[in-house]
Each structure stands twice: as structure tokens, then as C-alpha cells.
Design an enzyme around this catalytic site. Structure first.
Site, PDB file in Angstrom:
ATOM      1  N   ASP A 100       0.497  -1.608   0.352  1.00  0.00           N
ATOM      2  CA  ASP A 100       0.467  -0.364  -0.468  1.00  0.00           C
ATOM      3  C   ASP A 100       0.655   1.190   0.373  1.00  0.00           C
ATOM      4  O   ASP A 100       2.421   0.892  -0.125  1.00  0.00           O
ATOM      5  CB  ASP A 100      -1.273   0.156   1.429  1.00  0.00           C
ATOM      6  N   HIS A 127      -2.507   3.233  -4.868  1.00  0.00           N
ATOM      7  CA  HIS A 127      -1.987   2.807  -3.080  1.00  0.00           C
ATOM      8  C   HIS A 127      -1.103   2.054  -4.049  1.00  0.00           C
ATOM      9  O   HIS A 127      -0.089   1.081  -3.144  1.00  0.00           O
ATOM     10  CB  HIS A 127      -3.205   1.633  -2.716  1.00  0.00           C
ATOM     11  N   PHE A 140     -14.058  -4.562  10.431  1.00  0.00           N
ATOM     12  CA  PHE A 140     -13.448  -5.498  11.703  1.00  0.00           C
ATOM     13  C   PHE A 140     -13.349  -3.598  11.948  1.00  0.00           C
ATOM     14  O   PHE A 140     -12.725  -3.570  13.703  1.00  0.00           O
ATOM     15  CB  PHE A 140     -13.576  -6.255  11.867  1.00  0.00           C
ATOM     16  N   GLU A 180      -9.817   2.660  -5.264  1.00  0.00           N
ATOM     17  CA  GLU A 180     -10.038   3.845  -4.709  1.00  0.00           C
ATOM     18  C   GLU A 180      -8.319   4.665  -5.591  1.00  0.00           C
ATOM     19  O   GLU A 180      -7.783   5.051  -5.186  1.00  0.00           O
ATOM     20  CB  GLU A 180      -8.708   3.843  -3.337  1.00  0.00           C
ATOM     21  N   GLU A 214      -5.435   0.303   9.202  1.00  0.00           N
ATOM     22  CA  GLU A 214      -4.862   2.351   9.691  1.00  0.00           C
ATOM     23  C   GLU A 214      -4.216   2.767  11.344  1.00  0.00           C
ATOM     24  O   GLU A 214      -3.837   3.119  11.590  1.00  0.00           O
ATOM     25  CB  GLU A 214      -5.508   3.494   9.356  1.00  0.00           C
ATOM     26  N   TRP A 254      -8.893  -3.895   8.410  1.00  0.00           N
ATOM     27  CA  TRP A 254      -7.695  -3.323   7.619  1.00  0.00           C
ATOM     28  C   TRP A 254      -7.159  -2.297   9.050  1.00  0.00           C
ATOM     29  O   TRP A 254      -7.319  -2.222  10.344  1.00  0.00           O
ATOM     30  CB  TRP A 254      -8.514  -2.328   7.286  1.00  0.00           C
TER      31      TRP A 254
END
Length: 426
Positions: free
Chosen positions: A119, A169, A323, A233, A370, A368
């Protein structure tokens, strides 16, 4: 009671203690490949299966039950694809944690782990031909790591699906090899922020070849029948602002910068197919590669749209399967509409549209990272929602109160607390 619970049980009262040394295994090709049948009497526990997958699931059920009720169990999953995606690019997850997560997936009869390996914030897979990809990112998986992960997964009936994001990405890749970008004279760094980077790959044949070489190494490491190419994206701003990109778009006959993403993804999907595998991608609109597996994440309607358009589909609507979202409204990085309570995860009804040209292969939950920098953060967010998801994927989610009654003992058996902590329930 095990989670996910079996689809059909006919118990006659009474129990026997499960002893794996006394289990009788029989084979019947008429049983579904992942299905199994249990016949339990005071004298014997007989497990009938078609092959290894069914035997594995039957043994998992017996191990979880401990004391096995007398009677019969006929069990098989609703979906062939029962997956979890782990983002290792934003926050690197050590190999040891991936192995632990695979154990937990197997205990829930989940059979796919998708590894989000690249990414803007990191490239986490060693590529021998292009060593700077991991040199600029730091923490990553070596080829030996991947072989161990794949072997550990296979022993537990889990397929590891690699994801290499393109043509957006990709800021970490551009930090390593600026010539892949649209402005190679203006180097970028591995991104330290979140969101959607404006940087994309350029459209030159040499850049496509670069990623063909990457895919060649990926398929050599991962025996998975699928390679995920990301594809979502992806902003067209750089292509629209680059004279060379516009020239290339004209040369190729692409219908403007907005269509370049689909062209790029199709080139790599064709290469994946040439290597005997099948491409998967994150579905946003009906311009994905022909024949590729569509993962529909935007909403619960796009799965039907993709299937009707002819794609095979894995359903992953974000308000049911992301989640990393909080379980209740709280101050944090997410907007108030991105809340996923346990009850909503359990209430996910993954319908297959009637008359669709494609089919729904299954469902997938996403982790994910982040805002989940450590393995403990991931476990806290994953559980107990992953338990709910397991019953959705197996096809036995129906009585939420019954699920809640069974949940504490199940988490305690796995050494997980109610919030997913690694501390057992007290």
C-alpha cells in the site's frame, strides 16, 4: 457449543467424552467436500466425510464440544469462500501473529486469509528482482516467512491469498522506484499518513512489465488459485495532469484518464491468468477485468450488481464486515456512520441474486490496520465479531440471543476475552 454451530443436530440425550484415539473415520464420496456426518453412540463416535476438509471440520467440532451429545450431526458450510483480510501494509503484523491468526481462523472453520501486502504506507513482501521495495519500507516478510505461513495455513485447511495493490495505493513502491510514477523527477517517500494518495503508477509498458515480474514471484510463493490486484480508490488526477500519460492514453485508445485504472488492472489480470491463476479485485463499478473475482465492499447492493454483470463475487460490505470500525459510537477517526456493533455483524444476510450470470462464492471480513498498530489491537477489534461472522459464513446465524449465550465459553476456550484480548475470560 462450538461457534460456528453445526447446521443440523439430532440429539437423543446424554453425552460421551470425545477421545480422538477412539474416533472412527469413514469415507463417503456422496458427502459435500467440506461436509461431515457424526454418529455418536455410547460405544463409538463415527465421523463420515468425503475427504480431508470434511474430516478437519468434523474433528474441529468434536474438539470444541469436548463432551459430545449422543445422536447425529449433519454439517456442511453454506459458502466455499469464508475469508478474512489482514492489512499488513499500513501496520506490519509479525509472522508469529499471522500464524496465531491462522489458528483462530481454523477454529472458526474459516478457510481464506487474504494478506494485504502492499500500500502507500509499506511494501511488506520480499521481491528478489526488486530489493528496494522492502528496503524503503523496513519490516516485511521474507520468502522463508511466506513459505512458513503458507505451510501453516495449508495444514489447517486455509488458503493464503496475496494482494498486490495497483495502479493506486502505490506510494511505497514509488518511493523505492520513482521511475514507475508519473513524475519520476519528483521523488516521494513512503507515506506516513492515511487516506487516498494521489500518486499512481504511470502507464508505460515498462511499468506493466515491472509488475508482471512481481506477480511472477508472487505466484511462485503462493499456491493460491487467486491473486488479488487491489484496483480500488485510484485517483486519475496525475494521469489527467501528465502530458506523457495523456499521450499514452491516446496511443492505447483508452477512453480518458478515468478509464486508465481499468486498463492497467486488466493487463495484470491477463498476466495472472497466463500463470494459471485467477485475478481478484476490489469492486467499485462495472469496469473490472473480465473473468476476475469481484470483492464488493461499498454496500450490500453492489454484490448483486456484480453477480448480475457476470462476475463471481465475494461479499464484503463495509458496514457488515469491516472490523476495524468501532462497535459503538465514540470519539475517534471514523465518521459516525461507520459503526459496526456485534449484533449488526451477526445480522448480515449474504443473499445470492436470482438469475445472476455470476455466482456468490462467499463472504469476507476485513481487518484494516490504519488505526490498529499492534496484534493486540487487531484481536481486540476482531473478536468477538469474527465469531459472529463465522456463523454468517457457515450459514447458521439465526438466533442472536443463543449466540450470546454460547459466546463466553467459546472465547474462554480460545484464550480470548470478551473484547478480543488475549486474556481468558474470568
Amino acid at each position: 457449543m462450538i461457534i460456528p454451530r453445526p447446521r443440523a443436530m439430532d440429539t437423543g440425550g446424554g453425552f460421551v467424552e470425545y477421545d480422538p484415539e477412539r474416533l472412527v473415520v469413514r469415507y463417503d464420496e456422496g458427502i459435500e467436500p467440506e461436509g461431515y456426518r457424526l454418529a455418536v453412540t455410547p460405544d463409538a463416535v463415527v465421523l463420515t466425510v468425503a475427504g480431508d476438509a470434511g474430516e478437519r471440520h468434523g474433528r474441529t467440532t468434536l474438539r470444541a464440544l469436548g463432551a459430545v451429545p449422543l445422536g447425529a450431526v449433519d454439517d456442511a458450510p453454506r459458502f466455499a469462500w469464508r475469508g478474512v483480510m489482514l492489512d499488513t501494509a499500513r501496520s506490519f503484523m509479525p509472522k508469529e501473529f499471522v500464524l496465531r491468526l491462522l489458528d483462530l481462523l481454523a477454529e472458526h472453520k474459516l478457510n481464506v486469509l487474504q494478506l494485504h501486502l502492499t500500500d502507500d504506507q509499506g511494501w511488506r513482501l520480499e521481491i528478489e528482482r526488486y530489493p528496494r521495495l522492502t528496503e524503503v519500507s523496513g519490516a516485511h516478510y521474507t520468502r522463508a516467512d511466506i513459505r512458513e505461513i503458507v505451510r501453516h495455513a495449508a495444514d489447517r485447511g486455509v488458503t493464503v491469498v496475496p494482494e498486490i495493490n495497483l495502479p493506486g495505493h502505490v506510494q511505497a513502491a514509488l518511493a523505492a522506484y520513482p521511475e514507475l510514477g508519473n513524475a519520476p523527477g519528483s521523488p516521494v517517500e513512503v507515506w506516513s499518513g492515511w487516506g487516498i494518495s494521489t500518486h499512481t503508477l504511470n502507464l508505460e509498458e515498462g511499468t506493466v512489465d515491472f509488475f508482471r515480474h512481481v506477480i511472477d514471484e508472487v505466484v511462485d510463493l503462493f499456491p493460491s488459485p487467486y491473486v488479488h490486484l487491489g484496483g480500488d480508490e485510484c485517483l486519475a488526477d496525475e494521469w489527467a495532469a501528465s502530458p506523457r500519460a495523456l499521450d499514452r492514453i491516446a496511443e492505447l485508445g483508452i477512453d480518458g484518464p478515468g478509464a486508465a485504472r481499468a486498463w492497467f488492472t486488466a493487463q495484470l489480470a491477463a498476466h495472472v491468468e497466463s500463470r494459471g491463476r485467477r485475478a481478484a479485485y476490489w469492486y467499485e463499478k462495472a469496469d473490472g477485468p473480465v473473468g476476475a473475482l469481484a470483492m464488493t465492499w461499498l454496500d450490500e447492493e453492489s454484490g448483486a450488481a456484480a453477480a448480475i454483470a457476470g462476475h463471481d463475487v465475494v461479499l464484503a460490505p463495509h458496514l457488515r464486515t469491516y472490523f476495524d470500525y468501532p462497535t459503538h459510537d465514540e470519539d475517534g477517526p471514523f465518521s459516525p456512520d461507520r459503526i459496526l456493533p456485534l449484533e449488526n455483524a451477526y445480522a448480515f444476510v449474504p443473499d445470492a441474486p436470482a438469475g445472476a450470470a455470476g455466482s456468490v462464492l462467499g463472504v469476507q471480513a476485513q481487518l484494516w490496520t490504519e488505526y490498529l498498530p499492534t496484534p493486540d489491537d487487531v484481536l481486540r477489534q476482531a473478536f468477538p465479531r469474527l465469531c459472529a461472522f463465522a456463523e454468517v459464513a457457515w450459514g447458521t446465524a439465526d438466533d442472536y440471543d443463543d449466540f450470546l449465550d454460547r459466546l463466553p465459553a467459546h472465547l474462554a476456550r480460545l484464550g480470548l476475552g470478551q473484547s478480543g484480548s488475549t486474556r481468558p475470560v474470568r
